[in-house]
Design a protein around this motif. Structure first.
Motif, PDB file in Angstrom:
ATOM      1  N   GLY A 191       7.177  -3.237  16.939  1.00 20.64           N
ATOM      2  CA  GLY A 191       6.413  -3.133  18.181  1.00 20.64           C
ATOM      3  C   GLY A 191       5.961  -1.698  18.451  1.00 20.64           C
ATOM      4  N   TRP A 192       4.871  -1.531  19.223  1.00 17.73           N
ATOM      5  CA  TRP A 192       4.270  -0.201  19.386  1.00 17.73           C
ATOM      6  C   TRP A 192       5.157   0.762  20.162  1.00 17.73           C
ATOM      7  N   ARG A 193       5.967   0.261  21.082  1.00 16.61           N
ATOM      8  CA  ARG A 193       6.818   1.170  21.869  1.00 16.61           C
ATOM      9  C   ARG A 193       7.895   1.832  21.012  1.00 16.61           C
ATOM     10  N   SER A 194       8.308   1.129  19.966  1.00 14.77           N
ATOM     11  CA  SER A 194       9.342   1.687  19.094  1.00 14.77           C
ATOM     12  C   SER A 194       8.856   2.952  18.381  1.00 14.77           C
ATOM     13  N   VAL A 195       7.542   3.107  18.241  1.00 15.91           N
ATOM     14  CA  VAL A 195       6.984   4.317  17.629  1.00 15.91           C
ATOM     15  C   VAL A 195       7.432   5.549  18.414  1.00 15.91           C
ATOM     16  N   PHE A 196       7.344   5.461  19.735  1.00 16.28           N
ATOM     17  CA  PHE A 196       7.656   6.614  20.585  1.00 16.28           C
ATOM     18  C   PHE A 196       9.162   6.794  20.748  1.00 16.28           C
ATOM     19  N   LEU A 197       9.901   5.707  20.660  1.00 16.39           N
ATOM     20  CA  LEU A 197      11.357   5.832  20.663  1.00 16.39           C
ATOM     21  C   LEU A 197      11.809   6.571  19.405  1.00 16.39           C
ATOM     22  N   GLY A 198      11.190   6.225  18.275  1.00 17.22           N
ATOM     23  CA  GLY A 198      11.522   6.906  17.027  1.00 17.22           C
ATOM     24  C   GLY A 198      11.204   8.395  17.088  1.00 17.22           C
ATOM     25  N   ILE A 199      10.051   8.755  17.664  1.00 17.04           N
ATOM     26  CA  ILE A 199       9.684  10.165  17.797  1.00 17.04           C
ATOM     27  C   ILE A 199      10.664  10.878  18.721  1.00 17.04           C
ATOM     28  N   ALA A 200      11.097  10.204  19.778  1.00 15.09           N
ATOM     29  CA  ALA A 200      12.077  10.797  20.693  1.00 15.09           C
ATOM     30  C   ALA A 200      13.390  11.091  19.972  1.00 15.09           C
ATOM     31  N   ILE A 201      13.831  10.162  19.119  1.00 15.29           N
ATOM     32  CA  ILE A 201      15.070  10.371  18.351  1.00 15.29           C
ATOM     33  C   ILE A 201      14.909  11.548  17.391  1.00 15.29           C
ATOM     34  N   LEU A 202      13.747  11.631  16.736  1.00 18.16           N
ATOM     35  CA  LEU A 202      13.487  12.749  15.830  1.00 18.16           C
ATOM     36  C   LEU A 202      13.472  14.082  16.578  1.00 18.16           C
ATOM     37  N   SER A 203      12.976  14.064  17.811  1.00 19.63           N
ATOM     38  CA  SER A 203      12.943  15.300  18.600  1.00 19.63           C
ATOM     39  C   SER A 203      14.352  15.770  18.950  1.00 19.63           C
ATOM     40  N   VAL A 204      15.272  14.832  19.140  1.00 19.97           N
ATOM     41  CA  VAL A 204      16.670  15.200  19.385  1.00 19.97           C
ATOM     42  C   VAL A 204      17.249  15.898  18.153  1.00 19.97           C
ATOM     43  N   CYS A 205      16.939  15.355  16.971  1.00 20.21           N
ATOM     44  CA  CYS A 205      17.407  15.984  15.725  1.00 20.21           C
ATOM     45  C   CYS A 205      16.845  17.391  15.588  1.00 20.21           C
ATOM     46  N   SER A 206      15.564  17.563  15.908  1.00 14.30           N
ATOM     47  CA  SER A 206      14.944  18.882  15.842  1.00 14.30           C
ATOM     48  C   SER A 206      15.604  19.840  16.821  1.00 14.30           C
ATOM     49  N   PHE A 207      15.900  19.346  18.015  1.00 17.70           N
ATOM     50  CA  PHE A 207      16.561  20.158  19.038  1.00 17.70           C
ATOM     51  C   PHE A 207      17.901  20.683  18.517  1.00 17.70           C
ATOM     52  N   ILE A 208      18.659  19.799  17.880  1.00 13.59           N
ATOM     53  CA  ILE A 208      19.985  20.179  17.370  1.00 13.59           C
ATOM     54  C   ILE A 208      19.870  21.235  16.270  1.00 13.59           C
ATOM     55  N   PHE A 209      18.962  21.009  15.321  1.00 13.04           N
ATOM     56  CA  PHE A 209      18.819  21.957  14.207  1.00 13.04           C
ATOM     57  C   PHE A 209      18.321  23.319  14.680  1.00 13.04           C
ATOM     58  N   VAL A 210      17.377  23.323  15.599  1.00 13.90           N
ATOM     59  CA  VAL A 210      16.871  24.597  16.119  1.00 13.90           C
ATOM     60  C   VAL A 210      17.964  25.340  16.869  1.00 13.90           C
ATOM     61  N   SER A 211      18.728  24.618  17.660  1.00 22.67           N
ATOM     62  CA  SER A 211      19.786  25.258  18.443  1.00 22.67           C
ATOM     63  C   SER A 211      20.872  25.851  17.545  1.00 22.67           C
ATOM     64  N   ILE A 212      21.110  25.231  16.394  1.00 23.13           N
ATOM     65  CA  ILE A 212      22.169  25.703  15.491  1.00 23.13           C
ATOM     66  C   ILE A 212      21.691  26.853  14.598  1.00 23.13           C
ATOM     67  N   PHE A 213      20.524  26.696  13.997  1.00 18.76           N
ATOM     68  CA  PHE A 213      20.108  27.614  12.939  1.00 18.76           C
ATOM     69  C   PHE A 213      19.156  28.728  13.384  1.00 18.76           C
ATOM     70  N   LEU A 214      18.501  28.540  14.499  1.00 16.88           N
ATOM     71  CA  LEU A 214      17.541  29.559  14.929  1.00 16.88           C
ATOM     72  C   LEU A 214      18.206  30.506  15.914  1.00 16.88           C
ATOM     73  N   GLY A 215      18.244  31.792  15.576  1.00 22.73           N
ATOM     74  CA  GLY A 215      18.815  32.773  16.485  1.00 22.73           C
ATOM     75  C   GLY A 215      17.830  33.144  17.577  1.00 22.73           C
ATOM     76  N   LYS A 216      18.237  34.045  18.450  1.00 23.83           N
ATOM     77  CA  LYS A 216      17.343  34.507  19.494  1.00 23.83           C
ATOM     78  C   LYS A 216      16.151  35.234  18.865  1.00 23.83           C
ATOM     79  N   ILE A 217      14.979  34.941  19.363  1.00 20.67           N
ATOM     80  CA  ILE A 217      13.758  35.543  18.833  1.00 20.67           C
ATOM     81  C   ILE A 217      13.278  36.619  19.796  1.00 20.67           C
ATOM     82  N   PRO A 218      13.211  37.878  19.336  1.00 21.30           N
ATOM     83  CA  PRO A 218      12.747  38.930  20.226  1.00 21.30           C
ATOM     84  C   PRO A 218      11.327  38.666  20.694  1.00 21.30           C
TER      85      PRO A 218
END
Length: 393
Positions: free
Chosen positions: A155-182
């Protein structure tokens, strides 16, 4: 390449999927929300318009916020926009959610570009940017078939649910591996406005806009082009889109490597000039399907090869205002997409020949080449002032 650049590129793929992924499922969305397909199509046009405006404006307004913190907050807003789309009961709510995701996506993509350029050494800058561009291009090109596949299964709504889940993964990786950027030097708003009058960079933005306009004059109508000139069925049309997508993703890496080999200025002229020639050649390549595939894949690769050297060129030209200009260049890209699709429709209406879009598109890319030549031939502000001072002396 730095692991952090790969993380930013993956995040960019997630963010970029939202824009065009609805293109192939508009009839389904329209039917579910009880609106016409034309009305549902506004989900794309409004998104592009908001995206084009929001990027440079938000980058200016958030200049004093530490980059990693800003990235994470914006990713959280992007997540909320996709969740809102998933639960939206009416078209109005979906449109509001699209505005939220377009606004946050615009800032996330320009942050990915600017952060990637800052966390690597100058010689690797163009290549780092190319990975981000590969993320953008892959999401835009592969989003449509991916959206159709997921919609047919869940179904079409699941497309955006999937993107939301992927954004959570991106949030976690950025928070762990990316340091403060001057933060870069923060210019007063008046100075940022003055930087927009830099004719050298304005012509660079115009080159981006006209190249993408020429590209989308053809790409937006690729399906009827394939049906008319090659008599392909849906299976082979899907194969063509898939091959084009692979070439487009590879094109981002090619543009970054080319800039590293011959420099950004020469790369820009080589890519735009070659792109114009390919579009002019495209209608004459359909006599042989294998030959057409080769030309089409060259077209696909060149379509996204410009961004890395162009972004690097902008940084070199005006380092102090590069963040705002990188955002504006991304906005120029969005305007080019909308402009090309619109001009293509006009050409089709007047000529009733889908083949003519490639010829006119090639002409539009020639305008992009001229803009690039004008930009590159102009002296930078500092060099110009030095010559004027010497002349006065």
């Amino acid at each position: 390449m730095d692991l952090r650049v790969f993380i930013l590129a993956i995040s960019t793929i997630t963010v970029g999927l939202v824009e065009l992924i609805v293109g192939g499922i508009l009839p389904i969305i329209a039917d579910d929300l009880n609106v016409s397909i034309g009305t549902a199509g506004q989900l794309i046009s409004v998104y592009a318009l908001v995206f084009a405006i929001a990027g440079p404006v938000l980058l200016s307004l958030t200049a004093k916020i530490e980059r990693k913190k800003l990235y994470l907050v914006t990713m959280a807003i992007f997540f909320a926009g996709n969740i809102m789309t998933f639960f939206s009961p009416t078209f109005t709510f979906v449109m509001i959610a699209r505005v939220i995701t377009a606004t946050s996506a615009a800032l996330l993509i320009v942050l990915s570009l600017t952060i990637a350029a800052k966390i690597v050494e100058a010689p690797k800058r163009a290549k780092a940017i190319s990975y981000i561009v590969m993320g953008i291009s892959s999401s835009l090109v592969l989003g449509v078939p991916l959206g159709i596949l997921i919609t047919n299964a869940f179904g079409w709504r699941s497309v955006f649910l999937g993107i939301a889940i992927l954004s959570v993964c991106s949030f976690i990786f950025v928070s762990i591996f990316l340091g403060k950027i001057p933060m870069s030097e923060v210019q007063p708003l008046s100075e940022q406005i003055k930087s927009l009058a830099n004719k050298k960079i304005v012509f660079a933005h115009l080159a981006t806009m006209f190249m993408l306009a020429g590209h989308y004059m053809v790409y937006a109508y690729l399906t009827p082009f394939l049906e008319t000139n090659l008599n392909l069925n849906q299976y082979w049309i899907s194969i063509c889109y898939f091959l084009f997508g692979i070439a487009a993703v590879a094109g981002g890496a090619f543009g970054g490597n080319l800039a590293g080999w011959v420099g950004s200025k020469k790369s820009i002229l080589i890519i735009i000039g070659s792109f114009a020639l390919v579009l002019f050649l495209l209608p004459y390549s359909t006599f042989s399907f294998p030959f057409f595939i080769v030309i089409m894949m060259i077209w696909g690769a060149l379509s996204w090869a410009l961004a890395p050297p162009q972004q690097d060129y902008i940084i070199q030209t005006d380092p102090v205002s590069s963040d705002i200009h990188q955002s504006l260049n991304n906005s120029a890209l969005q305007v080019g997409i909308a402009l090309g699709s619109g001009i293509g429709a006009v050409v089709l209406g007047h000529t009733e020949s889908v083949t003519s879009t490639a010829t006119v598109g090639g002409g539009v890319v020639v305008i992009a080449f001229i803009c690039a030549v004008v930009s590159i031939s102009m002296a930078t502000g500092k060099a110009r002032r030095t010559r004027e001072a010497q002349a006065d002396y």
